[in-house]
Design an enzyme around this catalytic site. Structure first.
Site, mmCIF file in Angstrom:
data_model
loop_
_atom_site.group_PDB
_atom_site.id
_atom_site.type_symbol
_atom_site.label_atom_id
_atom_site.label_comp_id
_atom_site.label_asym_id
_atom_site.label_seq_id
_atom_site.Cartn_x
_atom_site.Cartn_y
_atom_site.Cartn_z
ATOM 1 N N ASP A 8 0.883 -1.167 0.000
ATOM 2 C CA ASP A 8 0.000 0.000 0.000
ATOM 3 C C ASP A 8 0.922 1.218 0.000
ATOM 4 O OD1 ASP A 8 -2.265 1.685 0.284
ATOM 5 O OD2 ASP A 8 -1.960 1.735 2.448
ATOM 6 N N GLU A 67 -1.231 -1.442 -4.830
ATOM 7 C CA GLU A 67 -2.451 -0.678 -5.084
ATOM 8 C C GLU A 67 -2.176 0.372 -6.156
ATOM 9 O OE1 GLU A 67 -5.637 2.165 -2.740
ATOM 10 O OE2 GLU A 67 -4.441 0.746 -1.583
ATOM 11 N N ASP A 139 -2.327 0.887 7.472
ATOM 12 C CA ASP A 139 -1.552 0.770 6.228
ATOM 13 C C ASP A 139 -1.086 -0.666 5.996
ATOM 14 O OD1 ASP A 139 -1.349 3.633 5.263
ATOM 15 O OD2 ASP A 139 -0.584 3.845 7.297
#
Length: 173
Positions: A8, A67, A139
């Site tokens: 991420d 992502e 996160d």
């Protein structure tokens, strides 16, 4: 048996999560955050590259998933996020890992069942899916969600085609 590193990305905090897939079972191997310091963006990008490179050396993943950039309200933030993604992707590419990219909606849908899930819902489902004693930091949970999404996507491809394919550099191989 595959080890998947999910990321991420962020210019200040980059989450990572590592899972091992044994058939239909997903096992938690590790997760955490790379926290960059300083105001100098090139230095922060190097810290992300070095951090991801170290995680790759430590866990020896077979696959890398990250992502995709979302549309940010602030163009400068979106550019910095894109550069952070680039640093992580280069680290994976240097290690010869196949790279897969997923939107936030795809990740939330794979983990929670709806693309509009809140961060807390993702954290809770990651805790349940990976049988963790506590919910991971946000996160890190998002990064684990990326890895879980990649696993589920590959399982769907296997079911449809009889063999796994991974998206790399904008094409399937």
């Amino acid at each position: 048996m595959a080890i998947i590193l999910g990321v991420d990305p962020g210019s200040r905090i980059t989450g990572y999560g590592v899972i091992q897939c044994l058939g239909r079972q997903q096992l938690y191997l590790g997760s955490g955050c790379i926290r960059t310091s300083g105001e100098d963006l090139p230095l922060r990008l190097k810290q992300i590259f070095d951090g991801i490179s170290e995680i790759i050396r430590q866990y020896q993943p077979d696959e890398f998933a990250i992502e995709r950039v979302f549309l940010a309200k602030n163009a400068d933030s979106a550019l910095k996020l894109g550069q952070a993604r680039g640093a992580a992707i280069v680290a994976a590419t240097v290690a010869n890992l196949p790279v897969a990219e997923y939107s936030a909606t795809q990740i939330k849908n794979a983990v929670v069942g709806t693309g509009r899930a809140k961060k807390e819902q993702v954290q809770h489902m990651i805790q349940q899916l990976l049988k963790l004693p506590a919910a991971p930091q946000a996160d890190a949970a998002d990064a684990l969600g990326v890895a879980v999404c990649h696993y589920h996507t590959n399982q769907s491809l296997v079911a449809l085609s009889g063999r796994a394919t991974t998206r790399t550099y904008g094409r399937y191989r």
